[in-house]
Design a protein around this motif. Sequence first.
Motif, PDB file in Angstrom:
ATOM      1  N   UNK A  11       5.845 -16.586   6.130  1.00 44.08           N
ATOM      2  CA  UNK A  11       5.360 -15.331   6.698  1.00 44.08           C
ATOM      3  C   UNK A  11       6.277 -14.722   7.723  1.00 44.08           C
ATOM      4  N   UNK A  12       7.463 -15.280   7.911  1.00 43.38           N
ATOM      5  CA  UNK A  12       8.417 -14.713   8.867  1.00 43.38           C
ATOM      6  C   UNK A  12       9.209 -13.558   8.267  1.00 43.38           C
ATOM      7  N   UNK A  13       9.170 -13.420   6.953  1.00 41.05           N
ATOM      8  CA  UNK A  13       9.925 -12.357   6.297  1.00 41.05           C
ATOM      9  C   UNK A  13       9.122 -11.850   5.110  1.00 41.05           C
ATOM     10  N   UNK A  14       9.137 -10.549   4.892  1.00 40.55           N
ATOM     11  CA  UNK A  14       8.493  -9.939   3.740  1.00 40.55           C
ATOM     12  C   UNK A  14       9.532  -9.088   3.019  1.00 40.55           C
ATOM     13  N   UNK A  15       9.669  -9.321   1.694  1.00 42.47           N
ATOM     14  CA  UNK A  15      10.638  -8.594   0.883  1.00 42.47           C
ATOM     15  C   UNK A  15       9.893  -7.620  -0.016  1.00 42.47           C
ATOM     16  N   UNK A  16      10.290  -6.362   0.056  1.00 43.14           N
ATOM     17  CA  UNK A  16       9.620  -5.285  -0.655  1.00 43.14           C
ATOM     18  C   UNK A  16      10.595  -4.728  -1.682  1.00 43.14           C
ATOM     19  N   UNK A  17      10.229  -4.827  -2.959  1.00 41.11           N
ATOM     20  CA  UNK A  17      11.043  -4.283  -4.047  1.00 41.11           C
ATOM     21  C   UNK A  17      10.465  -2.924  -4.419  1.00 41.11           C
ATOM     22  N   UNK A  18      11.303  -1.876  -4.372  1.00 38.39           N
ATOM     23  CA  UNK A  18      10.828  -0.515  -4.612  1.00 38.39           C
ATOM     24  C   UNK A  18      11.397   0.001  -5.933  1.00 38.39           C
ATOM     25  N   UNK A  19      10.764   1.065  -6.440  1.00 37.97           N
ATOM     26  CA  UNK A  19      11.220   1.712  -7.663  1.00 37.97           C
ATOM     27  C   UNK A  19      12.401   2.620  -7.342  1.00 37.97           C
ATOM     28  N   UNK A  20      13.554   2.449  -7.983  1.00 40.01           N
ATOM     29  CA  UNK A  20      14.738   3.258  -7.623  1.00 40.01           C
ATOM     30  C   UNK A  20      14.537   4.749  -7.832  1.00 40.01           C
ATOM     31  N   UNK A  39      10.317 -10.117   9.619  1.00 35.51           N
ATOM     32  CA  UNK A  39      11.440  -9.319   9.135  1.00 35.51           C
ATOM     33  C   UNK A  39      11.025  -8.601   7.855  1.00 35.51           C
ATOM     34  N   UNK A  40      11.229  -7.286   7.809  1.00 34.23           N
ATOM     35  CA  UNK A  40      10.879  -6.476   6.652  1.00 34.23           C
ATOM     36  C   UNK A  40      12.176  -6.084   5.934  1.00 34.23           C
ATOM     37  N   UNK A  41      12.298  -6.474   4.658  1.00 33.21           N
ATOM     38  CA  UNK A  41      13.492  -6.188   3.863  1.00 33.21           C
ATOM     39  C   UNK A  41      13.065  -5.355   2.656  1.00 33.21           C
ATOM     40  N   UNK A  42      13.609  -4.145   2.571  1.00 32.64           N
ATOM     41  CA  UNK A  42      13.338  -3.264   1.432  1.00 32.64           C
ATOM     42  C   UNK A  42      14.529  -3.371   0.465  1.00 32.64           C
ATOM     43  N   UNK A  43      14.238  -3.705  -0.795  1.00 35.05           N
ATOM     44  CA  UNK A  43      15.277  -3.922  -1.806  1.00 35.05           C
ATOM     45  C   UNK A  43      15.166  -2.806  -2.854  1.00 35.05           C
ATOM     46  N   UNK A  44      16.252  -2.089  -3.043  1.00 30.52           N
ATOM     47  CA  UNK A  44      16.306  -1.042  -4.068  1.00 30.52           C
ATOM     48  C   UNK A  44      17.540  -1.304  -4.928  1.00 30.52           C
ATOM     49  N   UNK A  45      17.306  -1.488  -6.212  1.00 30.09           N
ATOM     50  CA  UNK A  45      18.424  -1.753  -7.111  1.00 30.09           C
ATOM     51  C   UNK A  45      18.210  -1.019  -8.438  1.00 30.09           C
ATOM     52  N   UNK A  58       0.797  -1.218   0.000  1.00 32.44           N
ATOM     53  CA  UNK A  58       0.000   0.000   0.000  1.00 32.44           C
ATOM     54  C   UNK A  58       0.832   1.272   0.000  1.00 32.44           C
ATOM     55  N   UNK A  59       2.127   1.166   0.201  1.00 33.38           N
ATOM     56  CA  UNK A  59       2.970   2.358   0.291  1.00 33.38           C
ATOM     57  C   UNK A  59       3.400   2.808  -1.111  1.00 33.38           C
ATOM     58  N   UNK A  60       3.504   4.118  -1.344  1.00 35.90           N
ATOM     59  CA  UNK A  60       3.931   4.612  -2.652  1.00 35.90           C
ATOM     60  C   UNK A  60       5.387   4.254  -2.923  1.00 35.90           C
ATOM     61  N   UNK A  61       5.674   3.961  -4.167  1.00 32.44           N
ATOM     62  CA  UNK A  61       7.021   3.589  -4.551  1.00 32.44           C
ATOM     63  C   UNK A  61       7.306   2.105  -4.472  1.00 32.44           C
ATOM     64  N   UNK A  62       6.352   1.294  -3.942  1.00 27.53           N
ATOM     65  CA  UNK A  62       6.539  -0.152  -3.822  1.00 27.53           C
ATOM     66  C   UNK A  62       6.154  -0.807  -5.144  1.00 27.53           C
ATOM     67  N   UNK A 116      13.538   4.444   5.974  1.00 27.20           N
ATOM     68  CA  UNK A 116      12.287   4.948   6.538  1.00 27.20           C
ATOM     69  C   UNK A 116      11.099   4.077   6.117  1.00 27.20           C
ATOM     70  N   UNK A 117      11.103   3.611   4.871  1.00 29.70           N
ATOM     71  CA  UNK A 117      10.005   2.779   4.384  1.00 29.70           C
ATOM     72  C   UNK A 117       9.930   1.456   5.125  1.00 29.70           C
ATOM     73  N   UNK A 118      11.084   0.829   5.386  1.00 28.10           N
ATOM     74  CA  UNK A 118      11.074  -0.441   6.130  1.00 28.10           C
ATOM     75  C   UNK A 118      10.515  -0.243   7.529  1.00 28.10           C
ATOM     76  N   UNK A 119      10.856   0.879   8.162  1.00 25.75           N
ATOM     77  CA  UNK A 119      10.332   1.155   9.494  1.00 25.75           C
ATOM     78  C   UNK A 119       8.824   1.396   9.444  1.00 25.75           C
ATOM     79  N   UNK A 120       8.346   2.138   8.453  1.00 33.36           N
ATOM     80  CA  UNK A 120       6.909   2.405   8.337  1.00 33.36           C
ATOM     81  C   UNK A 120       6.113   1.122   8.079  1.00 33.36           C
TER      82      UNK A 120
END
Length: 504
Positions: free
Chosen positions: A451-460, A490-496, A438-442, A470-474
Amino acid sequence: MADVLGIVAGLLGGGIAAGVAFYLLGRRVERRTAEAAARALAAESERLLADARQRVVLAAREELMQARETFEQEAARRRRESERREQLVEQRTAGLEDRARGLEQRGRALDERERAVVAQELAVRTRLEQVAGFTAQEAKQELLRHLEDEARNEAAALARDLKEQARRNADKEAKKILALAIQRLAPESTAETTVSTVALPSDEMKGRIIGREGRNIRAFEAATGVDVIIDDTPDTVVVSCFDPVRREVGRLALERLIADGRIHPGRIEEVVEKARTEVEASIVEAGEQAVYDTGIKGMHPELVKLVGRMRYRTSYGQNILEHSKEVAWLAGIIATELKLDAQLAKRGALLHDVGKVLTHEHDGTHVQLGVEVATKHGEHPIVINCIAAHHDDVAHESPISVIVQAADAVSGSRPGARREAFETYVKRLTQLEQLAGEFPGVEKVFAIQAGREVRVVVTPSAIDDGKAGELSDQIARKIERELQYPGQIKVVVIRETRAVDFAR
């Protein structure tokens, strides 16, 4: 003859007189000698006394002369010291006057240099304004904006580093304490569940249980409040009831009736009553044993009875009594490591799920019912807060309630502790991915490791490195607020950034 006697008498008289005269003359000579010796002794004493008096006077005069000489030397030394100090004061005064004159000259030189620098700066500023096309105020604002951007980036990087360092240290200490607590507590990997099936010696026993026109099974169900399910399953009868205590009474009574062989309405009521009495006694015994095992003292008898009833209650396939005892042991160990009140921690942990044994009889959640019964029986406010806050329904009022919540999560999330329905599992993973997306940029979200870990790929282009933290904390905070889950996620934000080209 007479003449001779007269001569002899005269001679004797003369001799006696001569002897007396000699004696008296000797005494007089001795007296004169003694008087002469006394006069000589007195004269010698006078001479010695005069000599001693003269020596004392000479010694006193010599001591007086030495004291006078010492005084004169000390006075001369003090005069020399005073003269030396006066010379030093005069020298220092002269030096200070010279320094003051030098400082005054330097101050005048600095004033002249300052005026020259100000004039030069004004000239340079005028020249720069002419060359750059900016006024001084505009250049200042531009510099401030540049410095503000740099400071913001550096502050974000520093905050991210500090946060990461604090998280690593906190995770390290927390894992150390939890590992020590879990190491000291080694229960079975799985917990037993309440048995609701009764084995029969043969299928012929099913007919005797049903009785003529079903009178035996109706009497049994009426006396116990359970449903007896007799189907085609060989040598097995199922006892079904939403109340685990009544189900246990029915199971025990049915086993007694099958073993005895006498199955009729009168006998059924008698056996059911005995089974109910035994189950009630076992409930109290289980509660007392749990309180004794955890080392808790002074608990109200009604609460002890409710703790015993947890023996016949399960949650996700986990026996609540064993779970509560395990949570109490873990909480006590952690509280001891943190130098907190281990008794209150174990008390709150043992009673944190006590409301689950009342959900079949009263309206409300198990948290609300647990708080009500603990308050009714005079439990400590910290214990009540442990019950109320272990699902974050209310705020934590003490570190002990946080410890109880952590111990509950450890006990409930370890492998083999609980069984979760497949539909609930899929629903939780779907909600997890929806919340993170639901967050912008995801761009993409993947829930992995059950369900122990969620990986979030964001737009660079939309999320930079600073905003990724900040996004991982939110996302983590939103998951905590809106999703219920065992353990931690565990929340992992991936930006590449990918650069793609083709060689033709």
